[in-house]
Design an enzyme around this catalytic site. Structure first.
Site, PDB file in Angstrom:
ATOM      1  N   GLU A 121       0.745  -1.260  -0.203  1.00  0.00           N
ATOM      2  CA  GLU A 121      -0.130   0.157   0.086  1.00  0.00           C
ATOM      3  C   GLU A 121       0.996   1.240  -0.072  1.00  0.00           C
ATOM      4  O   GLU A 121       0.567   2.263  -0.805  1.00  0.00           O
ATOM      5  CB  GLU A 121      -0.905  -0.018   1.058  1.00  0.00           C
ATOM      6  CG  GLU A 121      -2.028  -1.193   1.183  1.00  0.00           C
ATOM      7  CD  GLU A 121      -3.120  -0.899  -0.108  1.00  0.00           C
ATOM      8  OE1 GLU A 121      -3.040   0.267  -0.531  1.00  0.00           O
ATOM      9  OE2 GLU A 121      -3.797  -1.577  -0.483  1.00  0.00           O
ATOM     10  N   TYR A 142      -5.800   6.693   4.514  1.00  0.00           N
ATOM     11  CA  TYR A 142      -6.002   5.974   3.244  1.00  0.00           C
ATOM     12  C   TYR A 142      -5.498   4.575   3.715  1.00  0.00           C
ATOM     13  O   TYR A 142      -6.037   3.582   3.652  1.00  0.00           O
ATOM     14  CB  TYR A 142      -5.701   6.208   2.015  1.00  0.00           C
ATOM     15  CG  TYR A 142      -5.614   5.255   0.925  1.00  0.00           C
ATOM     16  CD1 TYR A 142      -6.690   4.785   0.471  1.00  0.00           C
ATOM     17  CD2 TYR A 142      -4.101   4.533   0.748  1.00  0.00           C
ATOM     18  CE1 TYR A 142      -6.448   3.600  -0.443  1.00  0.00           C
ATOM     19  CE2 TYR A 142      -4.198   3.430  -0.085  1.00  0.00           C
ATOM     20  CZ  TYR A 142      -5.119   3.140  -0.700  1.00  0.00           C
ATOM     21  OH  TYR A 142      -5.129   1.906  -1.260  1.00  0.00           O
ATOM     22  N   ASP A 197      -9.314   6.028  -2.357  1.00  0.00           N
ATOM     23  CA  ASP A 197      -8.215   6.499  -3.124  1.00  0.00           C
ATOM     24  C   ASP A 197      -8.443   6.889  -4.613  1.00  0.00           C
ATOM     25  O   ASP A 197      -9.752   7.300  -4.741  1.00  0.00           O
ATOM     26  CB  ASP A 197      -7.244   5.082  -3.443  1.00  0.00           C
ATOM     27  CG  ASP A 197      -7.434   4.168  -4.537  1.00  0.00           C
ATOM     28  OD1 ASP A 197      -8.641   4.304  -4.848  1.00  0.00           O
ATOM     29  OD2 ASP A 197      -7.072   3.785  -5.275  1.00  0.00           O
TER      30      ASP A 197
END
Length: 308
Positions: free
Chosen positions: A28, A111, A129
């Site tokens: 990520e 996020y 996102d």
């Protein structure tokens, strides 16, 4: 949409059921503003070298920067190292499972915390996102692109769209993200391949043009380009590099490696690339000062090097 995802999702290693939460956290962070094709080889190298947070935390932060490769935004490497250190110190070496715990890690934003909680631990979290925002804007809002920056209204919409069922919510997040990445793209959406085209408000509105033109991030001639070139030199150097060597070329690098920098022998390419930018001295100094301030480099009596 989740049925489409199950049949069409890309086969990515961090989606493997056996991938560790650490592997998902690393992915990520690496995928932020970086395409999958560039992330894949670096992610695999990192997980082979540092399969757990403890393995990374045991090495100096400079090692993380050195093995960041050409992913760009190398501060992300420092953030991962800091997160690994915090995981070892405060979570017995295990990536925490809740949004709030993840958010408390250094360098982990809203996020990333939501994405790791969802994709690593199966929790119902609202993941938003760029790809998800674009799908939501077209599918529900009827606009070609979302607002330039995330708005409270977009967040409320994402929360409202998220399925109540925990397992389904994880699949939904992944499916919408994948749809935005491979079908509902920013510049050339493949609408004929979209599984929800019949429900798309943007299609129904006649595909109106964007209300603004996204500004691409410039690169050539920027301080960011110069910073990256300096980091590349430090990554390849076997010992500290003297400041004057970074600020100008001692000899014509087309002839050979300067005799006074033997620790760069065999790695003249990054130094030649740096000087090939022909950046003015004030820009080189500004870029170097920024790297020092950000902790991406440190200065010793012997010269500049990656953080130890």
């Amino acid at each position: 949409m989740t049925d489409w995802f199950r049949e069409n999702a890309r086969d990515l290693p961090w989606r493997d059921p056996g991938c560790s939460p650490w592997g998902i956290l690393v992915s990520e962070v690496m995928l932020q503003q970086t395409p999958v094709v560039r992330v894949l080889p670096v992610w695999r190298e990192w997980l082979e070298r540092w399969p757990t947070p403890a393995h990374l935390a045991a090495e100096p932060s400079g090692a993380a920067v050195r093995h960041w490769g050409r992913l760009g935004y190398p501060r992300r490497a420092l953030r991962l190292h800091a997160a690994a250190t915090a995981i070892v110190a405060g979570h017995a070496g295990e990536v925490p499972a809740t949004y709030d715990e993840l958010l408390s890690l250094p360098g982990v934003g809203t996020y990333t915390a939501a994405a790791v909680a969802a994709f690593a631990f199966g929790r119902r979290e609202t993941v938003v996102d760029t790809n998800i925002r674009r799908v939501h804007a077209r599918l529900v809002g009827g606009t070609a692109l979302p607002a330039p920056a995330l708005t409270a209204a977009e967040t409320r919409r994402a929360v409202a769209l998220l399925p109540d069922d925990e397992a389904l919510s994880v699949q939904w997040n992944a499916a919408v993200m994948e749809l935005g990445a491979v079908v509902c793209t920013a510049r050339a959406p493949l609408c004929d391949a979209c599984p929800v085209i019949d429900a798309c408000a943007w299609i129904a509105a006649g595909r109106p043009a964007p209300e603004y033109v996204p500004k691409g991030q410039s690169w050539a001639g920027t301080d960011r380009q110069v910073r990256g070139a300096i980091v590349a030199v430090l990554r390849h150097a076997d010992s500290p590099v003297a400041r004057p060597i970074l600020l100008w070329a001692p000899v014509d690098l087309g002839i050979g490696v300067p005799v006074d920098v033997p620790h760069l022998a065999g790695h003249a390419g990054p130094l030649a690339a740096l000087h090939g930018l022909q950046a003015p001295t004030e820009q080189l100094e500004r870029a170097l000062a920024g790297l020092l301030a950000d902790g991406l480099a440190e200065e010793t009596e012997a010269g500049l090097r990656l953080p130890g």
